[in-house]
Design a protein around this motif. Structure first.
Motif, mmCIF file in Angstrom:
data_model
loop_
_atom_site.group_PDB
_atom_site.id
_atom_site.type_symbol
_atom_site.label_atom_id
_atom_site.label_comp_id
_atom_site.label_asym_id
_atom_site.label_seq_id
_atom_site.Cartn_x
_atom_site.Cartn_y
_atom_site.Cartn_z
ATOM 1 N N ARG A 181 0.822 -1.216 0.000
ATOM 2 C CA ARG A 181 0.000 0.000 0.000
ATOM 3 C C ARG A 181 0.851 1.258 0.000
ATOM 4 O O ARG A 181 0.576 2.212 -0.736
ATOM 5 C CB ARG A 181 -0.934 -0.014 1.215
ATOM 6 N N ALA A 182 1.912 1.286 0.817
ATOM 7 C CA ALA A 182 2.767 2.479 0.880
ATOM 8 C C ALA A 182 3.456 2.710 -0.453
ATOM 9 O O ALA A 182 3.575 3.856 -0.918
ATOM 10 C CB ALA A 182 3.791 2.334 1.998
ATOM 11 N N GLN A 240 2.357 1.817 -3.412
ATOM 12 C CA GLN A 240 1.366 2.303 -4.372
ATOM 13 C C GLN A 240 1.092 3.790 -4.174
ATOM 14 O O GLN A 240 0.975 4.547 -5.149
ATOM 15 C CB GLN A 240 0.058 1.509 -4.237
ATOM 16 N N GLN A 241 0.981 4.215 -2.923
ATOM 17 C CA GLN A 241 0.716 5.626 -2.657
ATOM 18 C C GLN A 241 1.875 6.506 -3.100
ATOM 19 O O GLN A 241 1.673 7.583 -3.684
ATOM 20 C CB GLN A 241 0.418 5.816 -1.169
ATOM 21 N N ASP A 242 3.102 6.064 -2.830
ATOM 22 C CA ASP A 242 4.267 6.833 -3.256
ATOM 23 C C ASP A 242 4.333 6.916 -4.775
ATOM 24 O O ASP A 242 4.588 7.993 -5.337
ATOM 25 C CB ASP A 242 5.546 6.188 -2.704
ATOM 26 N N ARG A 258 1.851 6.663 -6.961
ATOM 27 C CA ARG A 258 0.809 7.548 -7.492
ATOM 28 C C ARG A 258 1.198 9.008 -7.314
ATOM 29 O O ARG A 258 0.978 9.833 -8.211
ATOM 30 C CB ARG A 258 -0.533 7.275 -6.820
ATOM 31 N N GLY A 259 1.792 9.356 -6.170
ATOM 32 C CA GLY A 259 2.226 10.732 -5.961
ATOM 33 C C GLY A 259 3.295 11.158 -6.943
ATOM 34 O O GLY A 259 3.318 12.307 -7.398
ATOM 35 N N ASP A 276 -3.910 8.909 -12.327
ATOM 36 C CA ASP A 276 -4.407 7.874 -11.427
ATOM 37 C C ASP A 276 -4.726 6.587 -12.179
ATOM 38 O O ASP A 276 -4.510 5.483 -11.664
ATOM 39 C CB ASP A 276 -5.632 8.375 -10.677
#
Length: 372
Positions: free
Chosen positions: A11-12, A14-16, A18-19, A342
């Motif tokens: 999850r971390a 993926q978030q990084d 996407r940013g 996204d």
């Protein structure tokens, strides 16, 4: 040859990712929008019109503040083509340069047609965005390169004498293929550059830029990403002009306070490798994203391309939260940029769940059809 490097998507992560995807696309668009109003002015004209500091904020272009040019339009279609390539991979039709060429032909249609053809479902959602049908001074090399269905290749490139930066400036999305081996990122960017800008240095500058973004998106610092690019360039024939430009940029960092004079030394004639050097230099010495972008556009070369290249690097390095909010608020097409960013991040991290053997999303395949 496999394209993957075994990226594990927690999850971390993926978030990084996407940013950084959002940062890259939005940063490149902001740089384009900042430079577009002064793209054809030399530094003296910029300073005469806007003061000794030159451009320090978004200015009107194409009838509004925050307007983007053909550079951002083509970058969006690069992303669209990459997503479509991943979707088509399920069919066994795996040739990303062809999928990118089809995407660029969809861009070319926006420069000819009055608006989207709603009957052509195979065009996907991006080609139905009406704001992309604005004509934004695309240069002759792009209009010729994508003026027919024949795809330029490394063996038979389109516009083989064209050294301009436009192909490099649409190549940041290739660097966001973080699951690919770096040498394949270079190869894809080079092959796609040959579709409109066949000069060897223009093609290799696109490859170098893409792989620098690739390093940043995978967590390298900028100096380290440039060093990796230099190592990959060294094995390619004709690399010397691009390698020399990158070395010149690294050397300029150590030569004192940044300013227009140093940027002008790097920009010279505004070729692809020279503007790549400007982007690397401005991203290295900029105190923040705003400062780096202002440095890049206040010079006598193609300001829009310099800004777009610099913004892509800074966005990949720092992510979307580092970008100036007041500029983002006025950026043309921001909802489209965010949606596409996204979608790209979701495709690259969750592709099998969207269109894999275990099932598929009809809505996703309507957005990114498997057809041409």
């Amino acid at each position: 040859m496999s394209t993957t490097t075994g990226v594990v998507w927690g999850r971390a992560e993926q978030q990084d990712f996407r940013g950084r995807v959002r940062g890259t696309l939005l940063g490149a668009a902001l740089g384009d929008a900042l430079g577009a109003p002064v793209d054809r002015l030399d530094l003296a004209e910029i300073q005469a019109e806007h003061g000794v500091e030159g451009v320090v904020d978004l200015l009107p272009a194409h009838g509004r503040r925050g307007a983007v040019s053909h550079l951002t339009q083509l970058t969006l279609f690069s992303v669209d083509g990459l997503i479509r390539a991943q979707v088509r991979r399920d069919t066994g039709a795996w040739h990303p340069p062809t999928d990118l060429h089809r995407a660029y032909l969809r861009w070319a249609a926006t420069q000819r047609d009055w608006g989207p053809d709603e009957r052509r479902a195979e065009d996907g959602w991006l080609a139905r965005e009406e704001w992309l049908y604005a004509r934004r001074d695309a240069p002759r090399a792009l209009l010729l390169g994508f003026g027919d269905d024949v795809m330029g290749t490394l063996e038979a490139p389109k516009n083989p004498a064209e050294p301009g930066p436009e192909a490099a400036a649409r190549s940041a999305p290739f660097g966001l293929l973080v699951g690919w081996e770096p040498q394949l990122v270079v190869q894809l960017a080079v092959e796609c550059a040959a579709q409109s800008h066949g000069h060897p240095a223009a093609c290799l500058a696109a490859g170098a830029y893409a792989v620098i973004v690739h390093g940043l998106a995978r967590g390298d610092d900028l100096d380290g990403a440039v060093q990796k690019a230099l190592a990959l360039l060294a094995v390619r024939p004709g690399h010397q002009p691009v390698s020399d430009a990158l070395q010149h940029a690294l050397g300029a960092v150590r030569q004192g306070m940044p300013g227009p004079g140093r940027v002008a030394e790097l920009a010279r004639e505004g070729s692809a490798q020279e503007l790549l050097a400007v982007a690397v230099y401005c991203a290295l010495v900029g105190e923040d994203v705003r400062h780096g972008l202002c440095l890049a556009v206040n010079q006598s070369g193609p300001s829009g391309a310099a800004g777009a290249l610099t913004g892509g690097l800074l966005g990949a390095l720092h992510g979307e939260t580092a970008l100036p909010p007041a500029w983002l608020a006025e950026l043309e097409g921001r909802p489209t940029l965010l949606a596409l960013a996204d979608d790209f991040a979701m495709e690259m991290t969750q592709g099998p769940a969207l269109h894999g053997p275990g099932g598929s999303s009809p809505g996703w395949l309507a957005r990114y059809p498997r057809g041409a």
